[in-house]
Design an enzyme around this catalytic site. Structure first.
Site, PDB file in Angstrom:
ATOM      1  N   SER A  88     127.100 -20.524   0.296  1.00 15.29           N
ATOM      2  CA  SER A  88     125.765 -20.682   0.870  1.00 15.29           C
ATOM      3  C   SER A  88     124.824 -19.865   0.003  1.00 15.29           C
ATOM      4  O   SER A  88     125.276 -19.004  -0.763  1.00 15.29           O
ATOM      5  CB  SER A  88     125.780 -20.124   2.297  1.00 15.29           C
ATOM      6  N   TYR A 142     128.427 -13.816   8.589  1.00 15.77           N
ATOM      7  CA  TYR A 142     128.278 -15.022   7.753  1.00 15.77           C
ATOM      8  C   TYR A 142     127.972 -14.619   6.310  1.00 15.77           C
ATOM      9  O   TYR A 142     128.598 -15.097   5.361  1.00 15.77           O
ATOM     10  CB  TYR A 142     127.154 -15.890   8.326  1.00 15.77           C
TER      11      TYR A 142
HETATM   12  P1  NAD Z   1     128.975 -28.944  10.802  1.00 13.28           P
HETATM   13  O1  NAD Z   1     128.912 -28.177  12.087  1.00 13.28           O
HETATM   14  O2  NAD Z   1     128.219 -30.219  10.681  1.00 13.28           O
HETATM   15  O3  NAD Z   1     130.490 -29.234  10.413  1.00 13.28           O
HETATM   16  C1  NAD Z   1     131.472 -28.236  10.466  1.00 13.28           C
HETATM   17  C2  NAD Z   1     132.825 -28.890  10.715  1.00 13.28           C
HETATM   18  O4  NAD Z   1     133.812 -27.832  10.676  1.00 13.28           O
HETATM   19  C3  NAD Z   1     132.948 -29.561  12.088  1.00 13.28           C
HETATM   20  O5  NAD Z   1     133.481 -30.865  11.946  1.00 13.28           O
HETATM   21  C4  NAD Z   1     133.912 -28.640  12.850  1.00 13.28           C
HETATM   22  O6  NAD Z   1     134.726 -29.343  13.790  1.00 13.28           O
HETATM   23  C5  NAD Z   1     134.739 -28.058  11.715  1.00 13.28           C
HETATM   24  N1  NAD Z   1     135.354 -26.784  12.077  1.00 13.28           N
HETATM   25  C6  NAD Z   1     134.776 -25.723  12.692  1.00 13.28           C
HETATM   26  N2  NAD Z   1     135.676 -24.750  12.873  1.00 13.28           N
HETATM   27  C7  NAD Z   1     136.852 -25.186  12.350  1.00 13.28           C
HETATM   28  C8  NAD Z   1     138.159 -24.632  12.249  1.00 13.28           C
HETATM   29  N3  NAD Z   1     138.442 -23.418  12.724  1.00 13.28           N
HETATM   30  N4  NAD Z   1     139.119 -25.364  11.645  1.00 13.28           N
HETATM   31  C9  NAD Z   1     138.843 -26.619  11.167  1.00 13.28           C
HETATM   32  N5  NAD Z   1     137.641 -27.201  11.256  1.00 13.28           N
HETATM   33  C10 NAD Z   1     136.654 -26.490  11.845  1.00 13.28           C
HETATM   34  O7  NAD Z   1     128.507 -27.882   9.690  1.00 13.28           O
HETATM   35  P2  NAD Z   1     127.973 -28.036   8.183  1.00 13.28           P
HETATM   36  O8  NAD Z   1     126.563 -27.609   8.185  1.00 13.28           O
HETATM   37  O9  NAD Z   1     128.369 -29.328   7.598  1.00 13.28           O
HETATM   38  O10 NAD Z   1     128.780 -26.829   7.502  1.00 13.28           O
HETATM   39  C11 NAD Z   1     129.852 -27.023   6.606  1.00 13.28           C
HETATM   40  C12 NAD Z   1     129.938 -25.798   5.711  1.00 13.28           C
HETATM   41  O11 NAD Z   1     128.742 -25.676   4.966  1.00 13.28           O
HETATM   42  C13 NAD Z   1     130.122 -24.463   6.445  1.00 13.28           C
HETATM   43  O12 NAD Z   1     131.035 -23.649   5.749  1.00 13.28           O
HETATM   44  C14 NAD Z   1     128.739 -23.866   6.388  1.00 13.28           C
HETATM   45  O13 NAD Z   1     128.763 -22.452   6.457  1.00 13.28           O
HETATM   46  C15 NAD Z   1     128.282 -24.360   5.031  1.00 13.28           C
HETATM   47  N6  NAD Z   1     126.827 -24.334   4.834  1.00 13.28           N
HETATM   48  C16 NAD Z   1     126.015 -25.038   5.668  1.00 13.28           C
HETATM   49  C17 NAD Z   1     124.657 -24.992   5.446  1.00 13.28           C
HETATM   50  C18 NAD Z   1     123.704 -25.720   6.342  1.00 13.28           C
HETATM   51  O14 NAD Z   1     122.497 -25.424   6.252  1.00 13.28           O
HETATM   52  N7  NAD Z   1     124.141 -26.666   7.159  1.00 13.28           N
HETATM   53  C19 NAD Z   1     124.130 -24.253   4.383  1.00 13.28           C
HETATM   54  C20 NAD Z   1     124.996 -23.567   3.555  1.00 13.28           C
HETATM   55  C21 NAD Z   1     126.352 -23.625   3.790  1.00 13.28           C
END
Ligand code: NAD
Length: 260
Positions: free
Chosen positions: A142, A155
């Site tokens: 991130s 985080y």
């Molecule tokens: P999201 O909530 O859309 O998807 C996350 C997925 O992870 C879900 O399908 C959930 O069921 C699964 N999950 C959660 N805990 C789990 C576990 N213990 N074991 C297996 N699966 C699990 O979120 P997203 O925004 O797509 O995030 C994905 C990644 O991207 C994360 O690591 C997040 O920190 C990172 N990220 C997101 C953003 C943002 O702005 N959305 C920015 C930077 C980084």
């Protein structure tokens, strides 16, 4: 097709960023293992990919559970003949000021983001090393791998930690042709972020519009959210790169929120 017949194990790929990467990688010819806590959604995503002619399976995994990680990697590897790409992407967000953060929530955050990355790496490297055809390990970091924000202590800590893990895996994996890199997105409007908007508004005592404009996108060059497609393109760059020249790196895709 940049990933023809490569096998990709993608955690958290039943939603958001992980799902978009699965869609793009499938279009590029990869066989996809949708590994998610939510098995029903994983199966539905795999069915969506199969409907387009791709090869995909859904597997249940809690990335903090070593036995489940190992079993799901084995299931995927058995289905498609090994593992070439790991995307360690599953993640959640919990926001509080440090003095109010419960130790249980701190540990939960580090377990999902760091233990999950370690366990999936260990399980997938075993296959990549044995196969002798190289591989690509990609961590979903991130901007918070580089920068801090209010309310996000575990985080930010975990996302910084992924860079250390990637650099180590890059050094250890080099002789096997295994590369390791980190993608560092800015804010992307997935369910993870949609949940934070009202939470941050409440904690900071400002409106939801102000959270978006003055907290999330304030430092970007153009006030725009990064999209899941933007992040998937970066994942494809790392996954499809043919040599160890691109390893141990972290690439920020954030509309200029963070510039290095
Ligand atoms: P999201 O909530 O859309 O998807 C996350 C997925 O992870 C879900 O399908 C959930 O069921 C699964 N999950 C959660 N805990 C789990 C576990 N213990 N074991 C297996 N699966 C699990 O979120 P997203 O925004 O797509 O995030 C994905 C990644 O991207 C994360 O690591 C997040 O920190 C990172 N990220 C997101 C953003 C943002 O702005 N959305 C920015 C930077 C980084």
């Amino acid at each position: 097709m940049q990933l023809k017949d490569k096998v990709a194990y993608i955690t958290g790929s039943a939603s958001g960023i992980g799902k978009e990467i699965a869609i793009l990688f499938a279009q590029e010819g990869a066989k996809i293992i949708i590994a998610d806590l939510n098995k029903e959604a994983a199966d539905a995503t795999a069915a969506e990919l199969k409907a387009t002619g791709a090869q995909a399976i859904g597997v249940a995994v809690d990335v903090t559970n070593e036995d489940q990680v190992n079993a799901s990697v084995e299931e995927g590897a058995a289905a498609f003949g090994g593992i070439d790409i790991l995307i360690s992407n599953a993640g959640i967000q919990i926001v509080h000021p440090v003095e109010e953060f419960s130790f249980a929530d701190w540990k939960k955050m580090l377990a999902i983001h760091l233990d999950g990355a370690f366990l999936t790496t260990k399980a997938c490297l075993k296959h990549m090393y044995a196969q002798g055809r190289g591989g690509s390990v990609i961590y979903m970091g991130s901007v918070h791998s580089k920068e801090a924000s209010l309310l996000k202590a575990p985080y930010v800590t975990a996302k910084h930690g992924l860079i250390g893990l990637a650099k180590t895996v890059a050094k250890e994996g080099a002789k096997h042709g295994v590369r390791a890199n980190v993608i560092c997105p800015g804010f992307v409007r997935t369910p993870l972020v949609e949940k934070q908007i009202p939470e941050q508004a409440k904690t900071l005592g400002i409106s939801e519009e102000e959270v978006i404009k003055n907290v999330m996108l304030k430092e970007t060059v153009d006030g725009e959210f990064t999209t899941t497609e933007d992040v998937a393109r970066v994942a494809l760059l790392f996954a499809g790169f043919p040599t160890n020249a691109l390893t141990g790196q972290s690439l920020v895709v954030s509309h200029g929120w963070f510039m290095q």
